[in-house]
Motif scaffolding. Structure first.
Motif, PDB file in Angstrom:
ATOM      1  N   UNK A   1      40.634  49.176 -35.800  1.00  0.00           N
ATOM      2  CA  UNK A   1      41.282  48.099 -36.551  1.00  0.00           C
ATOM      3  C   UNK A   1      40.256  47.018 -36.913  1.00  0.00           C
ATOM      4  N   UNK A   2      39.409  46.667 -35.962  1.00  0.00           N
ATOM      5  CA  UNK A   2      38.412  45.609 -36.165  1.00  0.00           C
ATOM      6  C   UNK A   2      37.367  46.007 -37.218  1.00  0.00           C
ATOM      7  N   UNK A   3      37.010  47.311 -37.232  1.00  0.00           N
ATOM      8  CA  UNK A   3      35.958  47.765 -38.145  1.00  0.00           C
ATOM      9  C   UNK A   3      36.516  48.373 -39.433  1.00  0.00           C
ATOM     10  N   UNK A   4      37.848  48.372 -39.581  1.00  0.00           N
ATOM     11  CA  UNK A   4      38.510  48.955 -40.752  1.00  0.00           C
ATOM     12  C   UNK A   4      38.120  50.421 -40.937  1.00  0.00           C
TER      13      UNK A   4
ATOM     14  N   UNK B   1      19.462  50.353 -33.330  1.00  0.00           N
ATOM     15  CA  UNK B   1      20.585  51.087 -33.938  1.00  0.00           C
ATOM     16  C   UNK B   1      20.952  50.449 -35.269  1.00  0.00           C
ATOM     17  N   UNK B   2      21.639  51.252 -36.121  1.00  0.00           N
ATOM     18  CA  UNK B   2      22.120  50.647 -37.367  1.00  0.00           C
ATOM     19  C   UNK B   2      23.307  49.740 -37.045  1.00  0.00           C
ATOM     20  N   UNK B   3      23.741  48.941 -37.994  1.00  0.00           N
ATOM     21  CA  UNK B   3      24.765  47.921 -37.787  1.00  0.00           C
ATOM     22  C   UNK B   3      26.082  48.452 -37.259  1.00  0.00           C
ATOM     23  N   UNK B   4      26.577  49.558 -37.833  1.00  0.00           N
ATOM     24  CA  UNK B   4      27.867  50.112 -37.403  1.00  0.00           C
ATOM     25  C   UNK B   4      27.787  50.650 -35.980  1.00  0.00           C
ATOM     26  N   UNK B   5      26.691  51.360 -35.684  1.00  0.00           N
ATOM     27  CA  UNK B   5      26.541  51.908 -34.334  1.00  0.00           C
ATOM     28  C   UNK B   5      26.451  50.786 -33.289  1.00  0.00           C
ATOM     29  N   UNK B   6      25.701  49.744 -33.614  1.00  0.00           N
ATOM     30  CA  UNK B   6      25.573  48.604 -32.699  1.00  0.00           C
ATOM     31  C   UNK B   6      26.935  47.953 -32.476  1.00  0.00           C
ATOM     32  N   UNK B   7      27.709  47.780 -33.557  1.00  0.00           N
ATOM     33  CA  UNK B   7      29.032  47.159 -33.459  1.00  0.00           C
ATOM     34  C   UNK B   7      29.963  48.002 -32.593  1.00  0.00           C
ATOM     35  N   UNK B   8      29.937  49.321 -32.777  1.00  0.00           N
ATOM     36  CA  UNK B   8      30.787  50.200 -31.969  1.00  0.00           C
ATOM     37  C   UNK B   8      30.426  50.092 -30.492  1.00  0.00           C
ATOM     38  N   UNK B   9      29.137  50.119 -30.180  1.00  0.00           N
ATOM     39  CA  UNK B   9      28.702  50.000 -28.772  1.00  0.00           C
ATOM     40  C   UNK B   9      29.144  48.656 -28.199  1.00  0.00           C
ATOM     41  N   UNK B  10      28.965  47.593 -28.965  1.00  0.00           N
ATOM     42  CA  UNK B  10      29.354  46.262 -28.480  1.00  0.00           C
ATOM     43  C   UNK B  10      30.853  46.185 -28.228  1.00  0.00           C
ATOM     44  N   UNK B  11      31.662  46.672 -29.185  1.00  0.00           N
ATOM     45  CA  UNK B  11      33.113  46.576 -29.034  1.00  0.00           C
ATOM     46  C   UNK B  11      33.651  47.511 -27.956  1.00  0.00           C
TER      47      UNK B  11
ATOM     48  N   UNK C   1      34.746  46.359 -24.073  1.00  0.00           N
ATOM     49  CA  UNK C   1      35.833  47.136 -23.485  1.00  0.00           C
ATOM     50  C   UNK C   1      37.045  47.325 -24.385  1.00  0.00           C
ATOM     51  N   UNK C   2      36.874  47.232 -25.686  1.00  0.00           N
ATOM     52  CA  UNK C   2      37.988  47.425 -26.604  1.00  0.00           C
ATOM     53  C   UNK C   2      38.411  48.892 -26.592  1.00  0.00           C
ATOM     54  N   UNK C   3      39.668  49.137 -26.899  1.00  0.00           N
ATOM     55  CA  UNK C   3      40.149  50.514 -27.037  1.00  0.00           C
ATOM     56  C   UNK C   3      39.656  51.076 -28.370  1.00  0.00           C
ATOM     57  N   UNK C   4      39.790  52.401 -28.533  1.00  0.00           N
ATOM     58  CA  UNK C   4      39.403  53.039 -29.794  1.00  0.00           C
ATOM     59  C   UNK C   4      40.253  52.475 -30.927  1.00  0.00           C
TER      60      UNK C   4
END
Length: 175
Positions: free
Chosen positions: A147-150, A124-134, A139-142
């Motif tokens: 907030x974490x990814x600005x 996956x690209x970096x943003x998609x990987x980060x979203x899946x991880x978070x 288990x982070x909320x949307x």
């Protein structure tokens, strides 16, 4: 308490009653401490007196310290019970065993699946990987992920949806 060197005539019922009355409480407490079960302690205490009196009668032995002698007899009874239980083992009804629930998990399959998922995540690209991880792994909320990814919450939902679609496609292609 009984005099340790009291002269007990084993054939005399009164002497036996005096000996039992004087020693039953410390003997019972000693046995209860070992087995931690009231009924079992009572049974072993009774068996101890039976075996001790039988031994003294049969061998015509003079016992100087009755409580010590009774504790040794009770320990021998306990050891015999423990040995018997150890040899016997536990009873297993094979008809009631579900092989799937009783089987030991094979961790190699879990490790292989984890490896496949990690490789797919790397695709996956970096943003998609980060979203899946978070969102999924941590288990982070949307809101927290945004907030974490600005980014805006709507963007996070879309990014997560596309990441899951890509991840599904990658996993299907590999298998």
């Amino acid at each position: 308490m009984i005099d340790d060197e009291m002269n007990i005539k084993i054939d005399d019922i009164n002497s036996i009653e005096k000996m039992c009355a004087a020693t039953w409480e410390p003997l019972y407490r000693f046995i209860y401490f070992k087995v931690q079960n009231r009924e079992e302690a009572e049974d072993i205490t009774q068996e101890t007196y039976f075996k001790a009196i039988s031994h003294i009668r049969k061998n015509n032995v003079k016992v100087d310290k009755f409580i010590g002698f009774l504790k040794i007899v009770s320990l021998n009874i306990l050891r015999d019970k423990w040995r018997k239980n150890k040899r016997r083992g536990s009873i297993v009804n094979f008809d009631n065993i579900n092989p799937e629930s009783a089987s030991v998990e094979d961790c190699t399959e879990d490790m292989a699946q984890r490896e496949i998922i990690q490789n797919a995540l790397k695709s996956l690209n970096g943003e998609q990987r980060t979203v899946i991880e978070l969102r999924i792994l941590k288990g982070f909320s949307v809101e927290d992920t945004a907030r974490q990814m600005n980014k805006k919450e709507g963007n996070i939902r879309v990014l997560q949806y596309r990441a899951i679609q890509n991840l599904t496609k990658i996993l299907k292609d590999e298998h």
